[in-house]
Scaffold this motif. Structure first.
Motif, PDB file in Angstrom:
ATOM      1  N   UNK A  83      -0.500 -29.744 -29.531  1.00 58.47           N
ATOM      2  CA  UNK A  83      -1.881 -29.323 -29.304  1.00 58.47           C
ATOM      3  C   UNK A  83      -2.538 -29.000 -30.638  1.00 58.47           C
ATOM      4  N   UNK A  84      -3.688 -29.594 -30.876  1.00 56.63           N
ATOM      5  CA  UNK A  84      -4.387 -29.431 -32.135  1.00 56.63           C
ATOM      6  C   UNK A  84      -4.811 -30.786 -32.675  1.00 56.63           C
ATOM      7  N   UNK A  85      -5.134 -30.824 -33.968  1.00 54.53           N
ATOM      8  CA  UNK A  85      -5.603 -32.063 -34.593  1.00 54.53           C
ATOM      9  C   UNK A  85      -4.427 -32.922 -35.055  1.00 54.53           C
ATOM     10  N   UNK A  86      -4.550 -34.218 -34.854  1.00 57.02           N
ATOM     11  CA  UNK A  86      -3.543 -35.154 -35.333  1.00 57.02           C
ATOM     12  C   UNK A  86      -4.165 -36.504 -35.618  1.00 57.02           C
ATOM     13  N   UNK A  87      -3.410 -37.319 -36.322  1.00 55.84           N
ATOM     14  CA  UNK A  87      -3.856 -38.664 -36.686  1.00 55.84           C
ATOM     15  C   UNK A  87      -2.669 -39.599 -36.569  1.00 55.84           C
ATOM     16  N   UNK A  88      -2.884 -40.764 -35.988  1.00 62.45           N
ATOM     17  CA  UNK A  88      -1.784 -41.714 -35.841  1.00 62.45           C
ATOM     18  C   UNK A  88      -1.278 -42.133 -37.220  1.00 62.45           C
ATOM     19  N   UNK A  89       0.049 -42.227 -37.381  1.00 58.26           N
ATOM     20  CA  UNK A  89       0.589 -42.648 -38.677  1.00 58.26           C
ATOM     21  C   UNK A  89       0.146 -44.065 -39.021  1.00 58.26           C
ATOM     22  N   UNK A  90       0.149 -44.364 -40.307  1.00 63.62           N
ATOM     23  CA  UNK A  90      -0.367 -45.647 -40.792  1.00 63.62           C
ATOM     24  C   UNK A  90       0.361 -46.842 -40.184  1.00 63.62           C
ATOM     25  N   UNK A  91       1.662 -46.685 -39.891  1.00 66.19           N
ATOM     26  CA  UNK A  91       2.426 -47.812 -39.350  1.00 66.19           C
ATOM     27  C   UNK A  91       2.208 -48.015 -37.855  1.00 66.19           C
ATOM     28  N   UNK A  92       1.539 -47.073 -37.197  1.00 66.87           N
ATOM     29  CA  UNK A  92       1.339 -47.170 -35.749  1.00 66.87           C
ATOM     30  C   UNK A  92       0.359 -48.298 -35.406  1.00 66.87           C
ATOM     31  N   UNK A  93       0.600 -48.931 -34.258  1.00 66.45           N
ATOM     32  CA  UNK A  93      -0.340 -49.952 -33.783  1.00 66.45           C
ATOM     33  C   UNK A  93      -1.605 -49.304 -33.219  1.00 66.45           C
ATOM     34  N   UNK A  94      -1.532 -48.010 -32.891  1.00 65.06           N
ATOM     35  CA  UNK A  94      -2.702 -47.277 -32.406  1.00 65.06           C
ATOM     36  C   UNK A  94      -3.469 -46.719 -33.600  1.00 65.06           C
ATOM     37  N   UNK A  95      -4.766 -46.908 -33.622  1.00 69.36           N
ATOM     38  CA  UNK A  95      -5.582 -46.527 -34.770  1.00 69.36           C
ATOM     39  C   UNK A  95      -6.635 -45.511 -34.337  1.00 69.36           C
ATOM     40  N   UNK A  96      -6.242 -44.243 -34.309  1.00 66.78           N
ATOM     41  CA  UNK A  96      -7.180 -43.204 -33.913  1.00 66.78           C
ATOM     42  C   UNK A  96      -6.732 -41.848 -34.457  1.00 66.78           C
ATOM     43  N   UNK A  97      -7.654 -40.917 -34.433  1.00 65.48           N
ATOM     44  CA  UNK A  97      -7.334 -39.511 -34.680  1.00 65.48           C
ATOM     45  C   UNK A  97      -7.756 -38.745 -33.435  1.00 65.48           C
ATOM     46  N   UNK A  98      -7.187 -37.558 -33.235  1.00 60.93           N
ATOM     47  CA  UNK A  98      -7.380 -36.905 -31.947  1.00 60.93           C
ATOM     48  C   UNK A  98      -7.314 -35.393 -32.077  1.00 60.93           C
ATOM     49  N   UNK A  99      -7.837 -34.742 -31.050  1.00 62.67           N
ATOM     50  CA  UNK A  99      -7.722 -33.298 -30.886  1.00 62.67           C
ATOM     51  C   UNK A  99      -7.202 -33.076 -29.473  1.00 62.67           C
ATOM     52  N   UNK A 100      -6.010 -32.511 -29.370  1.00 62.44           N
ATOM     53  CA  UNK A 100      -5.334 -32.357 -28.084  1.00 62.44           C
ATOM     54  C   UNK A 100      -5.318 -30.895 -27.682  1.00 62.44           C
ATOM     55  N   UNK A 101      -5.609 -30.617 -26.392  1.00 63.92           N
ATOM     56  CA  UNK A 101      -5.554 -29.232 -25.937  1.00 63.92           C
ATOM     57  C   UNK A 101      -4.885 -29.109 -24.580  1.00 63.92           C
ATOM     58  N   UNK A 102      -4.218 -27.973 -24.409  1.00 63.45           N
ATOM     59  CA  UNK A 102      -3.634 -27.540 -23.144  1.00 63.45           C
ATOM     60  C   UNK A 102      -4.681 -26.705 -22.401  1.00 63.45           C
TER      61      UNK A 102
END
Length: 324
Positions: A83-102
């Motif tokens: 939970x919180x801010x994250x960014x997909x690693x450079x090698x990931x096929x997914x290209x996004x950043x996110x904010x996750x909450x419970x």
């Protein structure tokens, strides 16, 4: 690309008394959509349009902050989910950043103070999505002919629900995947996307775009519902495609299931109608752990990615087969 359109349904009849004919007609659309597409779009869904607009505006502002500001809201150690801010690693096929909450009451949440008012709007969005989740769960219960409140009593713990705000980076000349094709592992997912769009659903081998319409929420049934209904309702494959020159922003709300719950086809869709079960019994948290491992330790071969077919039973010899 298919010219089919994801069905749209007006949920206003479920927020008022009476109009049984209107409810019956809406349930017929939802039943067909969940059987054929696994998706539908909802209007008059109970989430304030003013709140949705404000949430999207503040989300876009947050993701334009400098990286050193956003990483102040990184997940705490020991949290059950990041939970919180994250960014997909450079090698990931997914290209996004996110904010996750419970859920808002969770001590694991790391919610931004900037832009001003964002934290409060996120909490209000979560509460609104949760209420809509309860309404849609009740509608699905009726569509499936289950005893009154069956799904509500089965899925009575809301502490595992999740909401994410995402920013998908613009496509490049060589790749345009925002999230690679997948199915959701939970019960019901709600998606609110901006005007950029990009969400696509796979039906009969063709990708169907879910065209954004202001004020709508996209609803899709996920793996738990597919298993409970023995494939009557579909957990459909979907993906996000990015556009050149534009970021895409969205909210996703995952109406989840408590981890210790047993998931298996219900008798209503097996022995009561003379159909064999298509899945073996499993504990939900075990499946979740396998799905998380897909992300943390990506398999070398796509065929080794774990999905709900891991628990499927072969129709030919009634033996369990695994995608491992």
């Amino acid at each position: 690309m298919s010219n089919c359109a994801i069905p749209t349904v007006d949920l206003s009849v479920f927020f008022q008394n009476g109009d049984e004919e209107g409810k019956k007609a809406a349930k017929a659309i939802i039943s067909r959509a969940c059987s054929e597409y696994g998706f539908f779009q909802a209007v008059n869904h109970g989430v304030s349009l003013e709140l949705m607009s404000r949430a999207m505006e503040l989300t876009k502002t947050f993701f334009t902050l400098p990286e050193e500001e956003k990483i102040k809201y990184r997940p705490r150690s020991g949290a059950p989910v990041p939970a919180g801010y994250g960014k997909q690693p450079a090698h990931s096929s997914d290209k996004n950043e996110y904010l996750l909450m419970l859920p808002p009451q969770s001590s694991f949440n790391v919610l931004p103070n900037d832009p001003p008012g964002f934290r409060e709007v996120l909490e209000e969005m979560f509460k609104n999505f949760s209420k809509t989740g309860e309404v849609v769960e009740s509608i699905l219960n009726d569509c499936l002919g289950l005893p009154p409140n069956f799904l509500k009593e089965y899925n009575d713990d809301r502490t595992g629900d999740l909401m994410s705000a995402k920013r998908y980076f613009p496509a490049t000349e060589t790749e345009n995947i925002g999230i690679s094709e997948h199915e959701d592992s939970n019960c019901i997912t709600f998606i609110f996307q901006d005007e950029v769009g990009g969400l696509e659903v796979l039906k009969h081998g063709e990708w169907i775009p879910v065209v954004p319409v202001k004020g709508t929420i996209v609803v899709n049934v996920a793996d738990v519902i597919q298993v409970l209904t023995n494939n009557k309702f579909k957990s459909s494959t979907h993906r996000v495609i990015r556009s050149k020159g534009r970021s895409r922003h969205s909210f996703s709300f995952f109406y989840n299931l408590q981890g210790d719950k047993i998931v298996e086809p219900l008798p209503n869709f097996t022995e009561h109608i003379g159909e064999p079960p298509k899945y073996r019994q499993f504990v939900y948290k075990s499946y979740q752990a396998l799905r998380i491992r897909n992300k943390t330790h990506p398999p070398n071969r796509p065929v080794d990615v774990i999905n709900i077919s891991h628990y499927a039973i072969s129709p030919h010899n009634n033996q369990v087969y695994s995608s491992l």
